[in-house]
Design a protein around this motif. Structure first.
Motif, PDB file in Angstrom:
ATOM      1  N   ASN A  91     -16.617 -18.642  -1.839  1.00  0.00           N
ATOM      2  CA  ASN A  91     -15.644 -18.885  -0.693  1.00  0.00           C
ATOM      3  C   ASN A  91     -16.232 -17.898   0.601  1.00  0.00           C
ATOM      4  N   HIS A  92     -16.462 -16.928  -0.112  1.00  0.00           N
ATOM      5  CA  HIS A  92     -17.360 -16.259   1.184  1.00  0.00           C
ATOM      6  C   HIS A  92     -18.079 -16.589   1.514  1.00  0.00           C
ATOM      7  N   GLN A 131      -9.550  -0.933  -1.216  1.00  0.00           N
ATOM      8  CA  GLN A 131      -9.110  -2.066  -0.616  1.00  0.00           C
ATOM      9  C   GLN A 131      -8.500  -1.338   1.310  1.00  0.00           C
ATOM     10  N   SER A 132      -7.616  -0.329   1.086  1.00  0.00           N
ATOM     11  CA  SER A 132      -7.281  -0.248   2.183  1.00  0.00           C
ATOM     12  C   SER A 132      -8.282   0.547   3.443  1.00  0.00           C
ATOM     13  N   ARG A 176     -15.252  -8.085  -5.870  1.00  0.00           N
ATOM     14  CA  ARG A 176     -14.529  -8.080  -5.028  1.00  0.00           C
ATOM     15  C   ARG A 176     -15.076  -7.063  -4.373  1.00  0.00           C
ATOM     16  N   HIS A 200      -2.614  -5.911   1.870  1.00  0.00           N
ATOM     17  CA  HIS A 200      -3.464  -5.449   2.421  1.00  0.00           C
ATOM     18  C   HIS A 200      -5.292  -5.766   1.646  1.00  0.00           C
ATOM     19  N   GLN A 201      -5.181  -6.431   0.711  1.00  0.00           N
ATOM     20  CA  GLN A 201      -5.756  -6.171  -0.184  1.00  0.00           C
ATOM     21  C   GLN A 201      -7.086  -7.425   0.567  1.00  0.00           C
ATOM     22  N   VAL A 202      -6.826  -8.287   1.519  1.00  0.00           N
ATOM     23  CA  VAL A 202      -6.730  -9.296   2.408  1.00  0.00           C
ATOM     24  C   VAL A 202      -7.567  -8.727   3.653  1.00  0.00           C
ATOM     25  N   VAL A 203      -9.348  -9.459   4.380  1.00  0.00           N
ATOM     26  CA  VAL A 203      -9.782  -8.629   5.306  1.00  0.00           C
ATOM     27  C   VAL A 203      -9.831 -10.106   5.326  1.00  0.00           C
ATOM     28  N   PRO A 204     -10.377  -9.923   7.153  1.00  0.00           N
ATOM     29  CA  PRO A 204      -9.405  -8.938   7.629  1.00  0.00           C
ATOM     30  C   PRO A 204      -8.122  -9.341   7.330  1.00  0.00           C
ATOM     31  N   SER A 205      -7.841  -8.276   8.325  1.00  0.00           N
ATOM     32  CA  SER A 205      -5.873  -8.220   7.951  1.00  0.00           C
ATOM     33  C   SER A 205      -5.398  -9.425   8.427  1.00  0.00           C
ATOM     34  N   ASP A 248      -8.516 -17.056   7.850  1.00  0.00           N
ATOM     35  CA  ASP A 248      -9.351 -18.178   6.416  1.00  0.00           C
ATOM     36  C   ASP A 248      -9.635 -17.442   5.729  1.00  0.00           C
ATOM     37  N   PHE A 259     -16.246 -18.739   4.609  1.00  0.00           N
ATOM     38  CA  PHE A 259     -15.944 -17.880   4.932  1.00  0.00           C
ATOM     39  C   PHE A 259     -17.344 -17.606   6.875  1.00  0.00           C
ATOM     40  N   ALA A 298     -14.959  -7.682   0.068  1.00  0.00           N
ATOM     41  CA  ALA A 298     -14.583  -7.739   0.880  1.00  0.00           C
ATOM     42  C   ALA A 298     -15.458  -5.813   1.950  1.00  0.00           C
ATOM     43  N   ASP A 332       0.993  -1.541  -0.442  1.00  0.00           N
ATOM     44  CA  ASP A 332      -0.586  -0.046  -0.023  1.00  0.00           C
ATOM     45  C   ASP A 332       0.497   0.878   0.268  1.00  0.00           C
ATOM     46  N   ARG A 368      -6.516 -20.205  -1.995  1.00  0.00           N
ATOM     47  CA  ARG A 368      -7.143 -21.609  -2.881  1.00  0.00           C
ATOM     48  C   ARG A 368      -7.474 -20.315  -4.464  1.00  0.00           C
ATOM     49  N   VAL A 372     -11.393  -0.335   3.787  1.00  0.00           N
ATOM     50  CA  VAL A 372     -12.442  -1.423   4.251  1.00  0.00           C
ATOM     51  C   VAL A 372     -11.427  -1.660   5.113  1.00  0.00           C
ATOM     52  N   GLY A 373     -10.198  -2.539   4.355  1.00  0.00           N
ATOM     53  CA  GLY A 373      -9.150  -3.158   5.729  1.00  0.00           C
ATOM     54  C   GLY A 373      -8.980  -2.367   7.281  1.00  0.00           C
ATOM     55  N   LEU A 414      -8.330 -18.082   1.733  1.00  0.00           N
ATOM     56  CA  LEU A 414      -9.688 -18.152   0.757  1.00  0.00           C
ATOM     57  C   LEU A 414      -8.499 -17.653  -0.380  1.00  0.00           C
ATOM     58  N   GLU A 472     -14.542  -9.338  14.782  1.00  0.00           N
ATOM     59  CA  GLU A 472     -14.581  -9.927  15.069  1.00  0.00           C
ATOM     60  C   GLU A 472     -13.479  -9.588  16.733  1.00  0.00           C
ATOM     61  N   HIS A 479     -17.548  -7.518   5.304  1.00  0.00           N
ATOM     62  CA  HIS A 479     -16.719  -8.025   6.249  1.00  0.00           C
ATOM     63  C   HIS A 479     -16.532  -6.219   7.445  1.00  0.00           C
ATOM     64  N   HIS A 485     -12.685  -2.009   8.516  1.00  0.00           N
ATOM     65  CA  HIS A 485     -12.892  -2.900   9.149  1.00  0.00           C
ATOM     66  C   HIS A 485     -12.436  -3.578  11.133  1.00  0.00           C
ATOM     67  N   ARG A 486     -11.266  -2.666  11.343  1.00  0.00           N
ATOM     68  CA  ARG A 486     -10.932  -3.688  12.307  1.00  0.00           C
ATOM     69  C   ARG A 486     -10.890  -2.159  13.598  1.00  0.00           C
TER      70      ARG A 486
END
Lengths: 163, 804
Positions: free
Chosen positions: B734-735, B621-622, B660, A64-69, A73, B738, B664, A38, A80, B624-625, A77, B672, B667, B628-629
Motif C-alpha cells: 500500500n505504501h 509515531q508522533s 511499520r 497521530h499514527q498516520v503520516v502525513p497527518s 490517501d 501511495f 512511516a 497522543d 483498507r 515522525v509525524g 490506507l 508535500e 515519508h 515530516h511537516r
C-alpha cells in the motif's frame, strides 16, 4: 439528546486528556469506543477500534499514527488495513466528512475547539450518525461564532465488488 | 373544676373523647327532636347540656378541638332553628334573653354567640352593639383553653357580619372602626389567655405545655387575619388604629412564644406597602422583645417579603429609597447581633443572607450596597472566626456564592470586604469556596485580562494552587480540582500579546508552588496557551522585526515549561510538548534553531525517559509525524534528525513495529508542498519540500527486509501466527502504491508489478486465505487499484499496465 438512552454509542478518536471527560461521556452513554490519542494516558484505550453497526464496519483511530497527518490517501490506507467502511479519525482538529472511493472518511474535529498547531482556527464541532441497515445519515454540527450550524450527508453502502 | 387542662393521661384521652362525643350526639338527637316538635325550651335545654361537655378539663387541646368541632356542627342546626323561630314571630331580642337562662357560663356564652350571629344578620339590632356585648361577655370564661375556643367560636361565627366599609352592616350597624375594635379586643383577650397557659402547671410539663400552645397559635392569629381582610383597612387606619395596639399587646405580654408568632403574623398578614410605611415601628420594637425570641427569623421574614415586593413591582424601589429601607434594615440587623451578644453564627449568617437577597432584589446594580452587607456580616462574625459550626459554614458559603452567581466574578472579588468574609471560613470550606469561584469563572466564561486581577484571582483560589496548612487534599477530587485550574488558564487572556504572555508567566510562578502533583496538570495548559499566543503574535504584527524577538521568547519559555514537566516526572507529555513546540517554531515562527532544539530535547527524552516499548512506538509515531511537516530545517540539520528517527525506528523491539515505523519514516523523505505555495516562491526561512525518491525506496526496501525476517522468526511459526508478516507485506504494498500515485520516480511500474506478484504468492498460502482480516485488506488494495484504473485520467495511464 443528552437524555439517557438516546445515544447508543460514542465513538471518539481520542485526546480526552482526563478521567473527568471520560466519565462525562460514560454518563451520556455507557457504550464508548475511544482510541488512544497522543495526550491520553488511559491504559485501556487502544490504537484502533472496530465495530459493526447495521451493514457498516466502522473504524476509530486517533490519527497521530498516520503520516502525513490528515492526508486522505494515508487515511485511506489505514481504512483498507482495518477493512472499515467508515473511518473516524482525529488529531488535526480539522472538521471533515467525505466519500473517498467507495468508503467514508470522517473527522469530527475538536469537540471543544481546542487549539491545534495543525489547524489554527479550529471551532467546536462533532458528528451524529444514524445507521439504518445499509444507510448512514451523518449530521455535522459546527459551532461557528456562537451559532450552531447543522448539515446532513447521506451514504449508502454499495454492494462490495470483489475481483 | 381542676384548672390544669389535659390532666388525664394519654391512654385515657381517647376514651374520654369518645364518651364526651357520645354525650354530644345523644343530646343533639334530643335537641333535634325538640326542634322538630317546635319545643324551644327543650331544644335550648338539650343544647345547653350538649355544650356542657365542652366544660371538661381533661382533654388535651388537640382532643378538645375534635369535641369542639362536633359541638360546632350541632350549633349550625340550632342556628337554622333560631331563624325558623324568628320567622314565626319571636324576636331575636327575646331569644337573646332566653338563652341566658342556661345554668353554666360556658354553654350560656356559646348560645349567646350563636343567637348573636343571627341577631346581627337580621339587623334587628345594630351590629356593633351585639358585637360589643358579646366580646365583653366572653370575659366570663377565664380558663385558657376553654376561653380560647369560645372566643374562636365568636370570631368564626361573626365572620362576614362585621360593619366593614361597603358591607350591608355598615351605617346603622356601625363603622369599620367598630369592626376593628371588636377584633382587636377579641385578639387581646385571646392573647392574654394564651400567654396564661405558659404559667400553668408543673415546671416539668413545660415542654408539653409549649407544644400545646403552638397548636393553639392559629386561633389567636385568626383575629389579625380577619383584620387584614377588612376591605376598608387602609394604611392610615392600619398605622393609627391597628399596628400600635397590636404592638402594644405584643410587647406587654412579655411572652417569647407569643411574640415570635405574632410578629410573623403581622409581617405575613398585612400588605408589604404597609410594612414599608411602618418600618420604623416594626424595627423599633425588636429590641423590646423577650430574650428567647429569634429576632433574626423575624428580620429575615421581613426582608424576604420586601425583596419579593420589589421584584414584583419595580416602581416601589423609589419608595424604598425614600424611607431608606436599606439603611434601616442593615442597622437593625447589626443591632440584633450587638444586642444579643451570643447569637449563634448560623443565625447571623442567615440574616445577612436574607439581607443580601433583599439587596439583590431591590438594588440589583448597587454593588456598593452588597459590600455594605458584607461589611456588616464581617463585623458581626469576626469575633467568632474561624466559623466552626457546620450549619453556619454551609450558610456562609451560600452567602458568598450568591453574589458570584449574580454578578461577574472578578467584580465581586474586588468588593472590599469579600476577602475578609471569606477568611472567616475554615480551610476546608475556604477551599470549597475557591472551587466555586473557579467554576463560576469557567461557567460565565469570564476573561481575566489584567495582571492585577489575575494575581487577585489566584490569591483567592490559593488552596487549589498549593498546599494549605491544616488541609489535606482529597484523593478523589484532586484531579477534578486541578482540571478546574487547568481550564482556568485559558481564561487568562489579554488582547495585548505582551500582557497575555506576562499573565501566563505570572500564573506559572504561582503554579510552581504547587509541587509536582499539581504541575502535571497545570503546566500543559500553560504551554498550549502559549503556543496559541505564538501564532497570534506572528499573525498580529505581520512582517515586523519585533515579532521574532517575541515569538522566540515565548517559544523558549515553552521549552522551559516542557523541561519542567519532564522533571515532574511526566516524560511522555513533555515529549509531546517538545514536538508541539518544534512544529510551532518551524511552521509558524520559522525559527530553525529553536525547532531543532525542541526536537533534540524530544529525542533526549526518548532515549532517557520513555518507559516501555509501547510508549516508544507512540513517541516515535508522533516524532515522525511532526518531523515530516517541518520545512524549516537545512539539509544538514534535517539529515541528523531524520537519521535519528529512522535509526530508532529500526531498533524498536518488535519486528512488526519496526516495519511499520520504517514505512512511516519513508515519508520523512517525501514532503508535500502546501496549497498556497503552488507556483509561488518559497518564503524566507523555509526550505523547499524534500523529494528524495531514492531514500524513500531505501526505507521501503528495508521494511521489506524486516517483514521477511519477521517471517523467519521461530516464535512466529510456533505461535501459528503465519499471517502477521504477510499483513506487513500488504501494508508495504500500500505504501508503494501511495508513492506510485504521488509520482515517485523510484517506484516504477515494473517495481510495483514484481511486488504485486510477490504478495499474490504469499496470499495464495492456506493460512492467509483463512485469515478474514488479511484477505479483506488484500482485496481492498486490489479494489483500490481497480478503481484507479477506471479513473480515466493521467494516473489511470500509469495503472493501466499493472496486472492484478
Amino acid at each position: 439528546m443528552q437524555a439517557p438512552g438516546k445515544i447508543h454509542y460514542i465513538l471518539s478518536p481520542g485526546n480526552l486528556c482526563s478521567q473527568e471527560v471520560l466519565e462525562y461521556f460514560k454518563s451520556v452513554c455507557s457504550n464508548t469506543h475511544i482510541t488512544k490519542g497522543d495526550f491520553d494516558d488511559n491504559p485501556s484505550f487502544q490504537d484502533n477500534e472496530v465495530l459493526e453497526l447495521g451493514d457498516f464496519r466502522i473504524g476509530v483511530c486517533h490519527g497521530h499514527q498516520v503520516v502525513p497527518s490528515g492526508d486522505t490517501d494515508a487515511l485511506a490506507l489505514l481504512q483498507r488495513r482495518l477493512n472499515v467502511d467508515i473511518l473516524v479519525s482525529g488529531h488535526t482538529h480539522e472538521f471533515m466528512a467525505m466519500q473517498h472511493e467507495d468508503r467514508i472518511l470522517i473527522n469530527p474535529g475538536s469537540a471543544t475547539g481546542a487549539f491545534s498547531s495543525l489547524t489554527p482556527s479550529a471551532h467546536p464541532s462533532f458528528v451524529l450518525m444514524d445507521i439504518d441497515g445499509s444507510k448512514a445519515s451523518v449530521y455535522l454540527y459546527n459551532l461557528i461564532e456562537e451559532e450552531v450550524r447543522v448539515e446532513k450527508m447521506e451514504f449508502t453502502k454499495a454492494a462490495s465488488k470483489l475481483l | 373544676m381542676v384548672d390544669v387542662m389535659g390532666s388525664a393521661p394519654a391512654e385515657e384521652q381517647g376514651r374520654l373523647l369518645q364518651e364526651a362525643g357520645n354525650a354530644v350526639k345523644r343530646n343533639a338527637f334530643f335537641m333535634k327532636k325538640a326542634m322538630d316538635e317546635d319545643n324551644l325550651r327543650e331544644a335550648l335545654r338539650y343544647s345547653a347540656t350538649l355544650l356542657g361537655e365542652l366544660r371538661t378539663p381533661a382533654l388535651t387541646p388537640q382532643r378538645y378541638f375534635e369535641l369542639y368541632m362536633q359541638a360546632f356542627n350541632e350549633l349550625t342546626h340550632l342556628q337554622a332553628f333560631f331563624r325558623e323561630e324568628r320567622r314565626k314571630g319571636r324576636s331575636y331580642a327575646d331569644l337573646y334573653e332566653l338563652v341566658q337562662h342556661a345554668g353554666n357560663v360556658l354553654p350560656r356564652l356559646y348560645l349567646l354567640c350563636t343567637v348573636g350571629s343571627c341577631y346581627i344578620r337580621s339587623k334587628e339590632a345594630p351590629a356593633r352593639s351585639v358585637l360589643k356585648d358579646l366580646v365583653e361577655m366572653c370575659k366570663g370564661v377565664q380558663h385558657p383553653v376553654r376561653g380560647l375556643f369560645l372566643r374562636s367560636y365568636l370570631c368564626q361565627v361573626s365572620r362576614g357580619l362585621l360593619p366593614d366599609v361597603g358591607s350591608e352592616f355598615e351605617g346603622d350597624g356601625g363603622s369599620i372602626s367598630d369592626a376593628i375594635e371588636f377584633l382587636l379586643i377579641n385578639f387581646t383577650e385571646m392573647n392574654k389567655l394564651w400567654v396564661r397557659m405558659q404559667h400553668q402547671g408543673a415546671t416539668k410539663d413545660r415542654e408539653r405545655r409549649e407544644q400545646e400552645r403552638q397548636q393553639l397559635a392559629d386561633l389567636v392569629g385568626r383575629n389579625l387575619t380577619y383584620v387584614s381582610q377588612l376591605d376598608g383597612l387602609d394604611f392610615a387606619l392600619y398605622q393609627e388604629g391597628v399596628l400600635a395596639r397590636v404592638m402594644d399587646q405584643i410587647v406587654s405580654c412579655k411572652d417569647a412564644i407569643a411574640q415570635q408568632y405574632l410578629m410573623q403574623c403581622v409581617i405575613q398578614g398585612f400588605p408589604d406597602d404597609f410594612h414599608l410605611g411602618t418600618l420604623d415601628t416594626l424595627l423599633g420594637i425588636l429590641p423590646n422583645l423577650q430574650p428567647g425570641v429569634q429576632i433574626h427569623v423575624i428580620v429575615s421574614s421581613l426582608l424576604d417579603r420586601l425583596a419579593r415586593f420589589a421584584a414584583s413591582d419595580k416602581a416601589v424601589v423609589e419608595t424604598f429609597n425614600q424611607v431608606d429601607a436599606f439603611g434601616k434594615l442593615t442597622r437593625a440587623a447589626a443591632k440584633v447581633t450587638e444586642q444579643e451578644g451570643q447569637v449563634p453564627a448560623g443565625d447571623v449568617v442567615a440574616m445577612h443572607a436574607a439581607l443580601l437577597g433583599f439587596t439583590g432584589a431591590v438594588y440589583p446594580d448597587r454593588l456598593d450596597l452588597v459590600n455594605k452587607v458584607l461589611t456588616s456580616a464581617f463585623q458581626a462574625l469576626e469575633k467568632q472566626a474561624p466559623i466552626t459550626d457546620v450549619k453556619a459554614e454551609k450558610q456562609l458559603v451560600q452567602l458568598l456564592s450568591t453574589p458570584l452567581d449574580k454578578y461577574d466574578v472578578v467584580t465581586v472579588l474586588e468588593l472590599a470586604n469579600y476577602p475578609s468574609v471569606m477568611s472567616l471560613l475554615r480551610p476546608a470550606k475556604y477551599k470549597e469556596m475557591a472551587v466555586k469561584i473557579c467554576s463560576t469563572v469557567l461557567r460565565q466564561r469570564t476573561l481575566v485580562g489584567s495582571m492585577e486581577k489575575v494575581e487577585m484571582l489566584l490569591d483567592f483560589i490559593s488552596p487549589l494552587v498549593k498546599d494549605t496548612e491544616g488541609l489535606e487534599d482529597d484523593e478523589d477530587f484532586f484531579e477534578e480540582e486541578q482540571n478546574l485550574l487547568a481550564r482556568l488558564v485559558h481564561q487568562l487572556v489579554s488582547a495585548d500579546t505582551d500582557e497575555h504572555f506576562e499573565l501566563l508567566r505570572a500564573a506559572r510562578e504561582r503554579f510552581n508552588a504547587g509541587g509536582a502533583k499539581r504541575l502535571r496538570h497545570t503546566l500543559p495548559p500553560l504551554a498550549f496557551a502559549a503556543l496559541r499566543l505564538v501564532r497570534q503574535i506572528k499573525e498580529g504584527d505581520g512582517d515586523s522585526k519585533k515579532i521574532d524577538g517575541s515569538c522566540k521568547t515565548v517559544l523558549q519559555w515553552i521549552l522551559g515549561v516542557a523541561a519542567q514537566l519532564a522533571e515532574v516526572p511526566a516524560a511522555e507529555i513533555a515529549l509531546q510538548l517538545y514536538l508541539q513546540t518544534a512544529h510551532a517554531a518551524s511552521e509558524v515562527a520559522r525559527l530553525e534553531l529553536i525547532a531543532y532544539e525542541s526536537l533534540e530535547q524530544a529525542f533526549v527524552l526518548y532515549e532517557e525517559a520513555i518507559p516501555d516499548s509501547k510508549a516508544e512506538v507512540t513517541a516515535l509515531q508522533s516524532i515522525v509525524g511532526v518531523l515530516h511537516r517541518c520545512r524549516v530545517f537545512t539539509p544538514e540539520s534535517r539529515d541528523t534528525l531524520v537519521h535519528k528517527a529512522t535509526g530508532y525506528s529500526a531498533k524498536l523491539l518488535k519486528k512488526p513495529d519496526q516495519c511499520r515505523a520504517v514505512c512511516a519514516c519513508s515519508h520523512l523523505f517525501w514532503q508535500e508542498a502546501a496549497p498556497e505555495e503552488e507556483g509561488a516562491e518559497v518564503p524566507e526561512g523555509v526550505q523547499p519540500p524534500v523529494r528524495d525518491s531514492d531514500n524513500v525506496m531505501v526505507c521501503l526496501k528495508r521494511a521489506l527486509k524486516i517483514a521477511n525476517s519477521a517471517q523467519q522468526q521461530l516464535a512466529v511459526a510456533l505461535k501459528g501466527d503465519h499471517t502477521t508478516p504477510v499483513m506487513l507485506f500488504v501494508d508495504i504494498l500500500n505504501h508503494y502504491l501511495f508513492y506510485f500515485e504521488q509520482g515517485n520516480p523510484s517506484i516504477t511500474t515494473s517495481v510495483l508489478q514484481s511486488l504485486l506478484e510477490l504478495v499474490a504468492n504469499e496470499m495464495a498460502n492456506d493460512n492467509c486465505q483463512n485469515d478474514a482480516a488479511l484477505l479483506a485488506f488484500y482485496n481492498s488494495t486490489r479494489n483500490h487499484i481497480a478503481i484507479q484504473k477506471e479513473k480515466g485520467d493521467d494516473l489511470a495511464q500509469k495503472f493501466s499496465s499493472l496486472q492484478l
